[in-house]
Write an enzyme that holds these catalytic residues in place. Structure first.
Site, PDB file in Angstrom:
ATOM      1  N   HIS A   1      -0.427   2.243  -0.288  1.00 14.43           N
ATOM      2  CA  HIS A   1      -1.514   3.091  -0.795  1.00 14.43           C
ATOM      3  C   HIS A   1      -2.803   2.702  -0.098  1.00 14.43           C
ATOM      4  O   HIS A   1      -3.714   2.106  -0.709  1.00 14.43           O
ATOM      5  CB  HIS A   1      -1.628   2.899  -2.322  1.00 14.43           C
ATOM      6  CG  HIS A   1      -2.541   3.903  -2.976  1.00 14.43           C
ATOM      7  ND1 HIS A   1      -3.900   3.772  -3.018  1.00 14.43           N
ATOM      8  CD2 HIS A   1      -2.266   5.052  -3.616  1.00 14.43           C
ATOM      9  CE1 HIS A   1      -4.441   4.794  -3.660  1.00 14.43           C
ATOM     10  NE2 HIS A   1      -3.475   5.582  -4.037  1.00 14.43           N
ATOM     11  N   TRP A   2      -2.984   2.945   1.152  1.00 17.76           N
ATOM     12  CA  TRP A   2      -2.004   3.530   2.065  1.00 17.76           C
ATOM     13  C   TRP A   2      -1.802   2.561   3.213  1.00 17.76           C
ATOM     14  O   TRP A   2      -2.690   1.746   3.469  1.00 17.76           O
ATOM     15  CB  TRP A   2      -2.466   4.905   2.547  1.00 17.76           C
ATOM     16  CG  TRP A   2      -2.862   5.772   1.394  1.00 17.76           C
ATOM     17  CD1 TRP A   2      -4.109   5.917   0.870  1.00 17.76           C
ATOM     18  CD2 TRP A   2      -1.991   6.578   0.598  1.00 17.76           C
ATOM     19  NE1 TRP A   2      -4.068   6.793  -0.198  1.00 17.76           N
ATOM     20  CE2 TRP A   2      -2.792   7.216  -0.372  1.00 17.76           C
ATOM     21  CE3 TRP A   2      -0.641   6.853   0.610  1.00 17.76           C
ATOM     22  CZ2 TRP A   2      -2.266   8.100  -1.324  1.00 17.76           C
ATOM     23  CZ3 TRP A   2      -0.121   7.728  -0.326  1.00 17.76           C
ATOM     24  CH2 TRP A   2      -0.924   8.336  -1.279  1.00 17.76           C
TER      25      TRP A   2
END
Lengths: 129, 157
Positions: free
Chosen positions: B34-35
């Site tokens: 994330h991410w």
């Protein structure tokens, strides 16, 4: 100084907009708090907290919404309020318009009694005595 | 294993406020996805961090006799992102407290700067009130109680 109904309505409306995430124009006197504005049970607590703060009042449990009556088997039978239950309910909710409700006092219909106007009436009684 | 999203309590005033710190680190696996190319702290986990901070505040106010459960997120606004290396603090201020529920106002800060406001309502549950077959004291196991204990020593509680 006594508050006018319009002043109370505006502040009740603000509390409902913040608690329920609805738009201003959805706040009409006859809007039902659950059916029209989408309130769930926890939202009534949120609304109560906001009203207490906005109007500097105390709202004891069971006063705005006399839900404690519904747990009494003498007052509820087969999903309907009994005669005794209806009498108690009327005493407990002078701020609600029960004209239609008394014709078919279904417990499931009780939340429909809570309109914006019901709350305004309740608050008017608290702030203006 | 508990899913704990605060590192430590920094300040604690019974029935008033609690301040917790969370250091955001790339060692946290949740940031890897994330991410991958641009790791940022999910706002949902900052809300969880505030819920834990406020939950301890409310739980201690109940003498840990109720399981304090998050019932409603009234508001959650964030104005900035948070990346590995940032330090978060969660300040929870008790606004309402009645037998069955309570509410807090929360401020999220990143490296000292306010970046978020969160308001939430907690329900105070136990086996008698909820009608559910809840496990005994499933919220306030040792981890949370140990965080608050240093602030209560010598106090009335």
């Amino acid at each position: 100084m006594a508050m006018t109904e319009q002043e109370v309505l505006e502040k009740v409306g603000e509390a409902l907009v913040e608690a329920l995430g609805v738009d201003d124009d959805e706040i009409t006197a006859d809007a039902k708090i659950s059916a029209d504005l989408g309130a769930e049970s926890i939202d009534y607590l949120d609304i109560t907290f906001r009203l207490e703060k906005a109007f500097d009042i105390k709202i004891p449990r069971g006063e705005l919404i006399p839900d404690n009556l519904l747990n009494n088997p003498e007052y509820v039978k087969d999903g309907l309020l009994t005669e005794e239950g209806l009498t108690k309910f009327k005493e407990a909710m002078p701020h609600a318009d029960l004209t239609e409700f008394v014709k078919n006092p279904l417990v499931d219909g009780i939340m429909d009694l809570f309109t914006v106007q019901t709350i305004v009436n309740y608050v008017m009684g608290k702030v203006n005595g | 294993m508990r899913w704990i999203w605060i590192d430590r309590l920094l300040e604690f005033e019974t029935r008033k406020r609690a301040l917790a710190v969370k250091n955001v680190s790339l060692a946290g696996e949740h940031l890897h996805d994330h991410w991958e190319a641009y790791p940022i702290m999910p706002t949902s986990l900052m809300i969880e961090g505030m819920a834990q901070t406020g939950g301890i505040l409310v739980g201690q106010a109940c003498n840990f006799e109720h399981d304090v459960v998050l019932a409603k997120i009234t508001k959650a606004d964030f104005t900035d992102i948070v990346i590995p290396g940032d330090q978060l603090t969660y300040e929870a201020i008790l606004e309402n407290f009645v037998d069955e529920a309570s509410s807090i106002k929360g401020i999220v800060r990143k490296n000292g700067e306010q970046i978020g406001t969160i308001s939430m309502i907690f329900g105070h549950a136990n086996n008698n009130s909820s009608g559910l077959d809840l496990p005994e004291n499933f919220v306030f196991t040792g981890s949370f109680q140990r965080m608050v204990e240093p602030f209560l020593e010598g106090a009335d509680g």
